[in-house]
Scaffold this motif. Structure first.
Motif, PDB file in Angstrom:
ATOM      1  N   ALA A 111       0.821  -1.203   0.000  1.00  0.00           N
ATOM      2  CA  ALA A 111       0.000   0.000   0.000  1.00  0.00           C
ATOM      3  C   ALA A 111       0.864   1.266   0.000  1.00  0.00           C
ATOM      4  O   ALA A 111       0.577   2.236  -0.712  1.00  0.00           O
ATOM      5  CB  ALA A 111      -0.919  -0.006   1.222  1.00  0.00           C
ATOM      6  N   LEU A 112       1.944   1.251   0.778  1.00  0.00           N
ATOM      7  CA  LEU A 112       2.829   2.415   0.826  1.00  0.00           C
ATOM      8  C   LEU A 112       3.554   2.628  -0.504  1.00  0.00           C
ATOM      9  O   LEU A 112       3.688   3.765  -0.976  1.00  0.00           O
ATOM     10  CB  LEU A 112       3.853   2.242   1.945  1.00  0.00           C
ATOM     11  N   LEU A 113       4.017   1.548  -1.112  1.00  0.00           N
ATOM     12  CA  LEU A 113       4.712   1.672  -2.385  1.00  0.00           C
ATOM     13  C   LEU A 113       3.783   2.204  -3.473  1.00  0.00           C
ATOM     14  O   LEU A 113       4.200   3.008  -4.313  1.00  0.00           O
ATOM     15  CB  LEU A 113       5.301   0.314  -2.798  1.00  0.00           C
ATOM     16  N   PHE A 116       3.530   5.898  -2.834  1.00  0.00           N
ATOM     17  CA  PHE A 116       4.709   6.627  -3.301  1.00  0.00           C
ATOM     18  C   PHE A 116       4.719   6.746  -4.827  1.00  0.00           C
ATOM     19  O   PHE A 116       5.149   7.770  -5.373  1.00  0.00           O
ATOM     20  CB  PHE A 116       5.982   5.949  -2.814  1.00  0.00           C
ATOM     21  N   ALA A 117       4.269   5.704  -5.503  1.00  0.00           N
ATOM     22  CA  ALA A 117       4.193   5.765  -6.963  1.00  0.00           C
ATOM     23  C   ALA A 117       3.169   6.801  -7.414  1.00  0.00           C
ATOM     24  O   ALA A 117       3.422   7.584  -8.346  1.00  0.00           O
ATOM     25  CB  ALA A 117       3.833   4.392  -7.524  1.00  0.00           C
ATOM     26  N   ALA A 122       1.753  12.306  -9.305  1.00  0.00           N
ATOM     27  CA  ALA A 122       1.090  13.553  -8.930  1.00  0.00           C
ATOM     28  C   ALA A 122       2.062  14.721  -8.948  1.00  0.00           C
ATOM     29  O   ALA A 122       1.718  15.831  -9.385  1.00  0.00           O
ATOM     30  CB  ALA A 122       0.477  13.409  -7.541  1.00  0.00           C
ATOM     31  N   GLY A 123       3.289  14.464  -8.489  1.00  0.00           N
ATOM     32  CA  GLY A 123       4.285  15.525  -8.492  1.00  0.00           C
ATOM     33  C   GLY A 123       4.598  16.016  -9.892  1.00  0.00           C
ATOM     34  O   GLY A 123       4.751  17.213 -10.130  1.00  0.00           O
ATOM     35  N   ARG A 124       4.691  15.083 -10.815  1.00  0.00           N
ATOM     36  CA  ARG A 124       4.991  15.461 -12.196  1.00  0.00           C
ATOM     37  C   ARG A 124       3.848  16.263 -12.814  1.00  0.00           C
ATOM     38  O   ARG A 124       4.073  17.171 -13.632  1.00  0.00           O
ATOM     39  CB  ARG A 124       5.253  14.211 -13.038  1.00  0.00           C
ATOM     40  N   LEU A 125       2.607  15.916 -12.450  1.00  0.00           N
ATOM     41  CA  LEU A 125       1.453  16.585 -13.043  1.00  0.00           C
ATOM     42  C   LEU A 125       1.140  17.919 -12.375  1.00  0.00           C
ATOM     43  O   LEU A 125       0.849  18.909 -13.052  1.00  0.00           O
ATOM     44  CB  LEU A 125       0.219  15.667 -12.950  1.00  0.00           C
ATOM     45  N   LEU A 126       1.202  17.940 -11.040  1.00  0.00           N
ATOM     46  CA  LEU A 126       0.801  19.142 -10.307  1.00  0.00           C
ATOM     47  C   LEU A 126       1.914  20.172 -10.202  1.00  0.00           C
ATOM     48  O   LEU A 126       1.655  21.374 -10.174  1.00  0.00           O
ATOM     49  CB  LEU A 126       0.332  18.754  -8.897  1.00  0.00           C
ATOM     50  N   VAL A 127       3.150  19.689 -10.108  1.00  0.00           N
ATOM     51  CA  VAL A 127       4.284  20.612  -9.962  1.00  0.00           C
ATOM     52  C   VAL A 127       5.351  20.242 -10.994  1.00  0.00           C
ATOM     53  O   VAL A 127       6.425  19.725 -10.649  1.00  0.00           O
ATOM     54  CB  VAL A 127       4.867  20.546  -8.532  1.00  0.00           C
ATOM     55  N   PRO A 128       5.087  20.494 -12.259  1.00  0.00           N
ATOM     56  CA  PRO A 128       6.028  20.062 -13.308  1.00  0.00           C
ATOM     57  C   PRO A 128       7.389  20.744 -13.228  1.00  0.00           C
ATOM     58  O   PRO A 128       8.376  20.202 -13.733  1.00  0.00           O
ATOM     59  CB  PRO A 128       5.290  20.436 -14.598  1.00  0.00           C
ATOM     60  N   ASP A 129       7.452  21.924 -12.597  1.00  0.00           N
ATOM     61  CA  ASP A 129       8.715  22.654 -12.523  1.00  0.00           C
ATOM     62  C   ASP A 129       9.560  22.255 -11.315  1.00  0.00           C
ATOM     63  O   ASP A 129      10.691  22.741 -11.168  1.00  0.00           O
ATOM     64  CB  ASP A 129       8.451  24.166 -12.451  1.00  0.00           C
ATOM     65  N   GLY A 138      13.793   7.956  -2.443  1.00  0.00           N
ATOM     66  CA  GLY A 138      13.973   6.543  -2.136  1.00  0.00           C
ATOM     67  C   GLY A 138      14.357   6.316  -0.687  1.00  0.00           C
ATOM     68  O   GLY A 138      13.846   5.395  -0.037  1.00  0.00           O
ATOM     69  N   ALA A 139      15.267   7.162  -0.163  1.00  0.00           N
ATOM     70  CA  ALA A 139      15.655   7.039   1.242  1.00  0.00           C
ATOM     71  C   ALA A 139      14.472   7.303   2.155  1.00  0.00           C
ATOM     72  O   ALA A 139      14.282   6.625   3.175  1.00  0.00           O
ATOM     73  CB  ALA A 139      16.792   8.013   1.551  1.00  0.00           C
ATOM     74  N   PHE A 140      13.647   8.288   1.787  1.00  0.00           N
ATOM     75  CA  PHE A 140      12.439   8.593   2.560  1.00  0.00           C
ATOM     76  C   PHE A 140      11.495   7.394   2.567  1.00  0.00           C
ATOM     77  O   PHE A 140      10.925   7.029   3.606  1.00  0.00           O
ATOM     78  CB  PHE A 140      11.738   9.811   1.965  1.00  0.00           C
ATOM     79  N   ALA A 141      11.317   6.763   1.419  1.00  0.00           N
ATOM     80  CA  ALA A 141      10.431   5.607   1.315  1.00  0.00           C
ATOM     81  C   ALA A 141      10.943   4.441   2.161  1.00  0.00           C
ATOM     82  O   ALA A 141      10.162   3.778   2.854  1.00  0.00           O
ATOM     83  CB  ALA A 141      10.293   5.185  -0.148  1.00  0.00           C
ATOM     84  N   VAL A 142      12.253   4.186   2.121  1.00  0.00           N
ATOM     85  CA  VAL A 142      12.829   3.079   2.892  1.00  0.00           C
ATOM     86  C   VAL A 142      12.642   3.309   4.392  1.00  0.00           C
ATOM     87  O   VAL A 142      12.241   2.403   5.131  1.00  0.00           O
ATOM     88  CB  VAL A 142      14.320   2.898   2.555  1.00  0.00           C
ATOM     89  N   LEU A 143      12.926   4.525   4.851  1.00  0.00           N
ATOM     90  CA  LEU A 143      12.765   4.826   6.277  1.00  0.00           C
ATOM     91  C   LEU A 143      11.302   4.722   6.690  1.00  0.00           C
ATOM     92  O   LEU A 143      10.983   4.221   7.774  1.00  0.00           O
ATOM     93  CB  LEU A 143      13.302   6.228   6.580  1.00  0.00           C
ATOM     94  N   THR A 144      10.401   5.164   5.829  1.00  0.00           N
ATOM     95  CA  THR A 144       8.969   5.079   6.130  1.00  0.00           C
ATOM     96  C   THR A 144       8.508   3.625   6.194  1.00  0.00           C
ATOM     97  O   THR A 144       7.697   3.256   7.048  1.00  0.00           O
ATOM     98  CB  THR A 144       8.160   5.850   5.077  1.00  0.00           C
TER      99      THR A 144
END
Length: 279
Positions: A111-113, A116-117, A122-129, A138-144
């Motif tokens: 569910a977490l992965l 993150f995907a 969403a990041g690419r679409l909402l904040v393209p810049d 990746g480090a954030f995901a591993v720690l989470t």
């Protein structure tokens, strides 16, 4: 039948539970909200999004998702009596506990992965810049994921040590309230209590000691473990973090604390489950 067999069977059962996935939907919504907030900024900050997720998502959603996914893993089957059938097969009680841990951790991890995907898209679409640093992501995901595993282990340990659904639920709610809300976020938590007592006794103490007390909960260790994720320039946002070089406030030691929250509750739960007469 062994640990893997128990895990496979349990994973197939629990993955269908809508209640398990609901907190992760909330986590995705928080993620979308943080991305949307940065989309209105002239200088979108990727680190602010992750820190918002660590603070709000990590303190609220991740523990709830893990506890909901695992608190009935053994206690529910003990109350229904189905655990007796499982133990009539060539499987030990330790196999059951470890199998439940693997299955429930796998569900939460998947569910977490997915979250993150979705966040990346969403990041690419909402904040393209905005520049996304995938090594940091990746480090954030591993720690989470490690943080989530610690809460799953706690929930499985509580479930193994209790004999009914109501007791398992009470234990999970109590743990969440004490070691999350009270420990890290209320002004009457252990940190403030220790500070008050030491001051009244005239005992000198360091900020590093208070930081260690804060970090002794899974959530505190997770938040201070962000030292391993974010660059030095971002640590100013981490108000719980001291600048001390003492080993027990370093990022790597937060991983030791999280590992302790995985091992100790499981060991206690397995010991209690092993000595219980199931009738």
């Amino acid at each position: 039948m062994n640990v893997v067999s128990v895990a496979k069977r349990d994973f197939l059962d629990v993955r269908r539970a809508k209640l398990v996935w609901a907190p992760m939907v909330l986590y995705v919504l928080f993620m979308l909200l943080f991305y949307w907030g940065q989309s209105n900024s002239t200088n979108p900050d990727f680190y602010m999004i992750l820190w918002g997720l660590a603070g709000l998502g990590g303190a609220l959603v991740i523990p709830l998702a893990a506890l909901v996914a695992a608190y009935l893993s053994i206690a529910g089957e003990r109350e229904s009596g189905s655990i007796k059938y499982q133990l009539s097969l060539p499987v030990s009680r330790t196999d059951v506990v470890l199998g439940k841990l693997l299955a429930r951790a796998a569900v939460v991890a998947v569910a977490l992965l997915v979250a993150f995907a979705v966040g990346d898209v969403a990041g690419r679409l909402l904040v393209p810049d905005m520049t996304v640093e995938y090594d940091v992501y990746g480090a954030f995901a591993v720690l989470t994921l490690l943080y989530a595993l610690s809460y799953v282990a706690v929930a499985v340990g509580i479930s193994a040590a209790t004999s009914s659904r109501s007791r398992a639920m009470s234990g999970a709610i109590g743990f969440f309230f004490v070691f999350n809300i009270v420990w890290n976020f209320l002004p009457i938590g252990p940190v403030r209590m220790a500070e008050f007592v030491l001051t009244e006794l005239g005992v000198s103490y360091s900020d590093a000691l208070l930081d260690l007390i804060f970090s002794l909960s899974p959530t505190g260790a997770y938040l201070n473990g962000m030292k391993l994720v974010f660059p030095d320039s971002f640590r100013a946002l981490q108000s719980t973090t001291t600048a001390s070089d003492v080993f027990y406030v370093q990022g790597w030691f937060m991983l030791v604390i999280l590992a302790g929250w995985i091992v100790v509750p499981l060991a206690v739960g397995t010991w209690q489950f092993g000595r219980t007469d199931l009738g």
